[in-house]
Every structure is written in structure tokens, then in C-alpha cells.
Design an enzyme around this catalytic site. Structure first.
Site, PDB file in Angstrom:
ATOM      1  N   ASN A   1      83.786  48.903   5.865  1.00 45.62           N
ATOM      2  CA  ASN A   1      85.047  48.684   5.161  1.00 45.62           C
ATOM      3  C   ASN A   1      85.550  47.261   5.431  1.00 45.62           C
ATOM      4  O   ASN A   1      86.505  47.040   6.174  1.00 45.62           O
ATOM      5  CB  ASN A   1      86.085  49.727   5.573  1.00 45.62           C
ATOM      6  CG  ASN A   1      87.264  49.744   4.638  1.00 45.62           C
ATOM      7  OD1 ASN A   1      87.454  48.836   3.828  1.00 45.62           O
ATOM      8  ND2 ASN A   1      88.073  50.778   4.740  1.00 45.62           N
ATOM      9  N   ILE A   2      84.917  46.310   4.776  1.00 46.24           N
ATOM     10  CA  ILE A   2      85.216  44.888   4.978  1.00 46.24           C
ATOM     11  C   ILE A   2      86.634  44.545   4.506  1.00 46.24           C
ATOM     12  O   ILE A   2      87.323  43.736   5.132  1.00 46.24           O
ATOM     13  CB  ILE A   2      84.182  44.000   4.252  1.00 46.24           C
ATOM     14  CG1 ILE A   2      82.760  44.347   4.722  1.00 46.24           C
ATOM     15  CG2 ILE A   2      84.479  42.522   4.463  1.00 46.24           C
ATOM     16  CD1 ILE A   2      82.533  44.259   6.206  1.00 46.24           C
TER      17      ILE A   2
ATOM     18  N   LEU B   1      92.087  42.788   6.106  1.00 45.68           N
ATOM     19  CA  LEU B   1      93.526  43.036   6.095  1.00 45.68           C
ATOM     20  C   LEU B   1      94.048  43.126   7.521  1.00 45.68           C
ATOM     21  O   LEU B   1      95.030  42.466   7.882  1.00 45.68           O
ATOM     22  CB  LEU B   1      93.844  44.330   5.330  1.00 45.68           C
ATOM     23  CG  LEU B   1      95.279  44.834   5.462  1.00 45.68           C
ATOM     24  CD1 LEU B   1      96.270  43.839   4.875  1.00 45.68           C
ATOM     25  CD2 LEU B   1      95.424  46.198   4.809  1.00 45.68           C
ATOM     26  N   TYR B   2      93.403  43.935   8.347  1.00 49.39           N
ATOM     27  CA  TYR B   2      93.869  44.135   9.718  1.00 49.39           C
ATOM     28  C   TYR B   2      93.790  42.837  10.518  1.00 49.39           C
ATOM     29  O   TYR B   2      94.707  42.512  11.272  1.00 49.39           O
ATOM     30  CB  TYR B   2      93.086  45.249  10.408  1.00 49.39           C
ATOM     31  CG  TYR B   2      93.210  46.598   9.722  1.00 49.39           C
ATOM     32  CD1 TYR B   2      94.285  46.902   8.897  1.00 49.39           C
ATOM     33  CD2 TYR B   2      92.240  47.567   9.886  1.00 49.39           C
ATOM     34  CE1 TYR B   2      94.387  48.122   8.261  1.00 49.39           C
ATOM     35  CE2 TYR B   2      92.337  48.802   9.260  1.00 49.39           C
ATOM     36  CZ  TYR B   2      93.409  49.075   8.446  1.00 49.39           C
ATOM     37  OH  TYR B   2      93.512  50.287   7.818  1.00 49.39           O
TER      38      TYR B   2
END
Length: 149
Positions: A120-121, A126-127
Site C-alpha cells: 500500500n504505497i 500519506l503517513y
């Protein structure tokens, strides 16, 4: 954009369950119906399910918890999803910013955790943009990330 958090309740749970991610993201986050059931019946953790609104429109769902399994005893975001109709418009970043401020106000300057599927790139970027860093820990096949608030 006016991000508002509301509890999931008798008036909005069906709308929450109807929110969906795109087909290529289904392996990255549990279905909202499962998360709501988990929050209701999972007694090993304190789980806080929250509906994400832009004004009067529900655009997503998140859940955070106090993870006490195996002596971890830490606050973490265990779900974040934005409905496929609202993705790519900045809702994820605005929501995460609001959540981090909420956690900081409620619990102080703590370490706050989340985890991501290795593929989940988009979530990872985002994180990382919000200050999360990988810890090297792997839980349930997911990479753990942490931000110091």
C-alpha cells in the site's frame, strides 16, 4: 473542505457500511461492517469507530484504539478509509491531521502507531507526509509505523 468527526450510531451506521474503497484497495483495509462489529464485540481493546464527514456528507471511516495485546499498551489508528468517490481530493491528509490533533489534545505528546500492508504505497506516502516512520516491527503481516506527537 470541513472535516468533522461523528460517532457511528443508529442514525448513520448504514451509510458507513455502504462506503467502499476501490477494487484495487480491498486487500488493504477491512470492510467497515467488520470494523463496526469488531468495535462492538472485541473486548480485548478499546476501539473508537468514527465517521468522517465533509459538512453533512459522510466521506470515510476511521477507527483508533488502545492496543493492549501482548503488553503493547499503545494508541494506534487501526482503520482509515476514504470512500472511492472522494479519494484523491485531500480527505485522507485532512482527516489524518485532524485525528493526530485530536489524539494529541486528548492523550498528550505520545507515540501514535498505525500499520500498513507492504504493497500500500499510497498509504505509506500519506503517513510519511504526516511524520510517521517505519519502526521495523511487523504485526499481522503489516509494517508498523509510528509518529511522535
Amino acid at each position: 473542505m470541513e472535516i468533522i468527526f461523528k460517532e457511528v450510531n443508529v442514525h448513520n451506521w448504514e451509510k458507513c457500511v455502504d462506503l467502499k474503497v476501490s477494487e484495487d484497495q480491498k486487500n488493504f483495509v477491512a470492510a467497515n461492517w467488520y470494523s463496526l462489529l469488531q468495535a462492538k464485540f472485541y473486548e480485548e481493546e478499546e476501539l473508537y469507530p468514527i465517521a468522517i464527514y465533509d459538512g453533512d456528507t459522510m466521506v470515510g471511516f476511521l477507527m483508533y484504539c488502545l492496543d493492549i495485546e501482548e503488553g503493547r499498551n499503545r494508541w494506534e489508528m487501526c482503520r482509515l478509509m476514504i470512500d472511492k468517490k472522494y479519494q484523491g481530493k485531500g480527505y485522507g491528509k485532512k482527516t489524518l491531521d485532524k485525528l493526530l490533533n485530536h489524539i494529541r489534545e486528548k492523550y498528550g505528546n505520545i507515540e501514535f502507531y498505525t500499520s500498513i500492508e507492504p504493497d500500500n504505497i499510497v498509504a505509506q506516502k500519506l503517513y510519511e507526509s504526516m511524520g510517521f516512520k517505519k519502526t521495523g516491527e511487523i504485526l499481522w503481516g503489516e509494517e508498523v509505523m509510528m509518529v511522535q506527537l
